[in-house]
Design a protein around this motif. Sequence first.
Motif, PDB file in Angstrom:
ATOM      1  N   ARG A  87      12.321  -9.572   7.139  1.00 49.02           N
ATOM      2  CA  ARG A  87      12.319  -9.289   5.697  1.00 49.02           C
ATOM      3  C   ARG A  87      10.944  -8.964   5.122  1.00 49.02           C
ATOM      4  N   VAL A  88       9.895  -9.278   5.868  1.00 39.41           N
ATOM      5  CA  VAL A  88       8.549  -8.965   5.372  1.00 39.41           C
ATOM      6  C   VAL A  88       7.799  -8.123   6.394  1.00 39.41           C
ATOM      7  N   GLU A  89       7.056  -7.145   5.894  1.00 38.98           N
ATOM      8  CA  GLU A  89       6.231  -6.337   6.794  1.00 38.98           C
ATOM      9  C   GLU A  89       4.797  -6.399   6.294  1.00 38.98           C
ATOM     10  N   PHE A  90       3.862  -6.423   7.227  1.00 47.02           N
ATOM     11  CA  PHE A  90       2.443  -6.471   6.868  1.00 47.02           C
ATOM     12  C   PHE A  90       1.739  -5.266   7.463  1.00 47.02           C
ATOM     13  N   ILE A  91       1.097  -4.523   6.581  1.00 44.54           N
ATOM     14  CA  ILE A  91       0.394  -3.306   6.976  1.00 44.54           C
ATOM     15  C   ILE A  91      -1.101  -3.591   6.959  1.00 44.54           C
ATOM     16  N   HIS A  92      -1.758  -3.307   8.068  1.00 49.14           N
ATOM     17  CA  HIS A  92      -3.221  -3.450   8.089  1.00 49.14           C
ATOM     18  C   HIS A  92      -3.832  -2.147   7.595  1.00 49.14           C
ATOM     19  N   GLY A  93      -4.480  -2.206   6.428  1.00 50.15           N
ATOM     20  CA  GLY A  93      -5.077  -0.984   5.896  1.00 50.15           C
ATOM     21  C   GLY A  93      -5.707  -1.217   4.538  1.00 50.15           C
ATOM     22  N   ASP A  94      -6.318  -0.177   4.025  1.00 54.20           N
ATOM     23  CA  ASP A  94      -6.929  -0.222   2.703  1.00 54.20           C
ATOM     24  C   ASP A  94      -5.817  -0.076   1.659  1.00 54.20           C
ATOM     25  N   ALA A  95      -5.743  -1.021   0.735  1.00 55.76           N
ATOM     26  CA  ALA A  95      -4.678  -0.971  -0.274  1.00 55.76           C
ATOM     27  C   ALA A  95      -5.064  -0.111  -1.480  1.00 55.76           C
ATOM     28  N   ALA A  96      -6.313   0.342  -1.529  1.00 53.62           N
ATOM     29  CA  ALA A  96      -6.726   1.198  -2.655  1.00 53.62           C
ATOM     30  C   ALA A  96      -5.853   2.449  -2.649  1.00 53.62           C
ATOM     31  N   GLY A  97      -5.160   2.697  -3.746  1.00 54.65           N
ATOM     32  CA  GLY A  97      -4.308   3.877  -3.844  1.00 54.65           C
ATOM     33  C   GLY A  97      -2.936   3.707  -3.200  1.00 54.65           C
ATOM     34  N   TYR A  98      -2.630   2.524  -2.672  1.00 52.22           N
ATOM     35  CA  TYR A  98      -1.341   2.347  -1.989  1.00 52.22           C
ATOM     36  C   TYR A  98      -0.177   2.316  -2.997  1.00 52.22           C
ATOM     37  N   VAL A  99       0.798   3.171  -2.761  1.00 54.35           N
ATOM     38  CA  VAL A  99       2.003   3.207  -3.605  1.00 54.35           C
ATOM     39  C   VAL A  99       3.216   3.061  -2.689  1.00 54.35           C
ATOM     40  N   ALA A 100       4.135   2.173  -3.050  1.00 54.26           N
ATOM     41  CA  ALA A 100       5.310   1.912  -2.212  1.00 54.26           C
ATOM     42  C   ALA A 100       6.266   3.110  -2.215  1.00 54.26           C
ATOM     43  N   ASP A 101       6.941   3.356  -1.083  1.00 56.35           N
ATOM     44  CA  ASP A 101       7.913   4.441  -0.985  1.00 56.35           C
ATOM     45  C   ASP A 101       9.094   4.171  -1.920  1.00 56.35           C
ATOM     46  N   GLU A 102       9.490   2.900  -1.946  1.00 57.32           N
ATOM     47  CA  GLU A 102      10.645   2.505  -2.749  1.00 57.32           C
ATOM     48  C   GLU A 102      10.145   1.584  -3.864  1.00 57.32           C
ATOM     49  N   LYS A 103      10.629   1.761  -5.092  1.00 56.79           N
ATOM     50  CA  LYS A 103      10.138   0.949  -6.220  1.00 56.79           C
ATOM     51  C   LYS A 103      10.430  -0.535  -5.976  1.00 56.79           C
ATOM     52  N   VAL A 104       9.541  -1.372  -6.495  1.00 53.82           N
ATOM     53  CA  VAL A 104       9.663  -2.812  -6.277  1.00 53.82           C
ATOM     54  C   VAL A 104       9.916  -3.546  -7.591  1.00 53.82           C
ATOM     55  N   GLY A 105      10.504  -4.728  -7.481  1.00 49.00           N
ATOM     56  CA  GLY A 105      10.753  -5.558  -8.661  1.00 49.00           C
ATOM     57  C   GLY A 105       9.526  -6.370  -9.051  1.00 49.00           C
ATOM     58  N   VAL A 106       8.685  -6.667  -8.060  1.00 46.51           N
ATOM     59  CA  VAL A 106       7.444  -7.407  -8.304  1.00 46.51           C
ATOM     60  C   VAL A 106       6.319  -6.712  -7.548  1.00 46.51           C
ATOM     61  N   ALA A 107       5.259  -6.368  -8.269  1.00 45.48           N
ATOM     62  CA  ALA A 107       4.080  -5.745  -7.645  1.00 45.48           C
ATOM     63  C   ALA A 107       2.882  -6.645  -7.927  1.00 45.48           C
ATOM     64  N   ALA A 108       2.243  -7.113  -6.860  1.00 43.16           N
ATOM     65  CA  ALA A 108       1.232  -8.163  -6.995  1.00 43.16           C
ATOM     66  C   ALA A 108      -0.115  -7.769  -6.417  1.00 43.16           C
TER      67      ALA A 108
END
Length: 248
Positions: A87-108
């Motif tokens: 249920r959870v995935e972790f991406i190793h990378g720079d989060a600057a500018g990161y936008v999810a493919d699918e909209k989320v209910g909570v963005a933190a």
Amino acid sequence: MDIPRIFNVTESAHRIHNPFTPDKLATLGAALRLEPGTRVLDLGSGSGEMLCTWARDYDIIGTGVDMSRLFSDQAKRRAEELGVADRVEFIHGDAAGYVADEKVGVAACVGATWIGGGVAGTIALLTKSLSSNGIILIGEPYWRQLPPTEDVAKGCGARSISDFLLLPELVASFDNLNLDLVEMVLANQDGWDRYEAAKWLTMRRWLEENPDDDFAKEIRERLTSEPRRHVAYTREYLGWGVFALMAR
Ligand code: SAH
């Protein structure tokens, strides 16, 4: 790609890389009234404790992005340990500018708002991934009391007094961004001790294991000076909280 090595050493044993204790993280999760299946995006997800425990407790679906290879690996291991790796995935990378493919209910973004160039920029970035009526979570320091001098602010790890606001000012700043503050959980001084003091034993053990490392001198100096710095400055002057925000 990685963060400065100092964090990967001093925070290698942390599950939560901020002044929240596990009970505060659980309080926040409960406060948000998360529905099962809610998508949660976490920029600067650290060792993944928030997404992993909320997946276990509330059946959320999470994506975390973090630039530390060590923390990202720890997050994946934590997901396995808690039985939520599906249920959870972790991406190793720079989060600057990161936008999810699918909209989320909570963005933190909890304790890493430099990712978006500050609180307002990070809110703008998170908003790009957020579904309508979604919740933005911002974890951010504030001054419990205003430092009397710039040196005191520097003692707290800030570059200057202007880096942070007093709590009423921080709350007013959300208002100015046309956001409703809909929930809030604040850390306390015991939580600061868990975050800061936990680094001391980690540094001590690291020194015992790596006496000849190039980094040993710096870690030795930090271990000597950090306890006094913490009790004189951070513990007294700095507050920290997670603020749940919704667009008006
Ligand atoms: N939210 C986590 C981690 C907070 S510490 C928690 O509360 O436990 C700040 C985190 O930001 C660290 O894990 C660090 O590796 C990460 N980080 C720093 N710069 C980053 C960037 N540009 N992109 C993604 N992660 C970053």
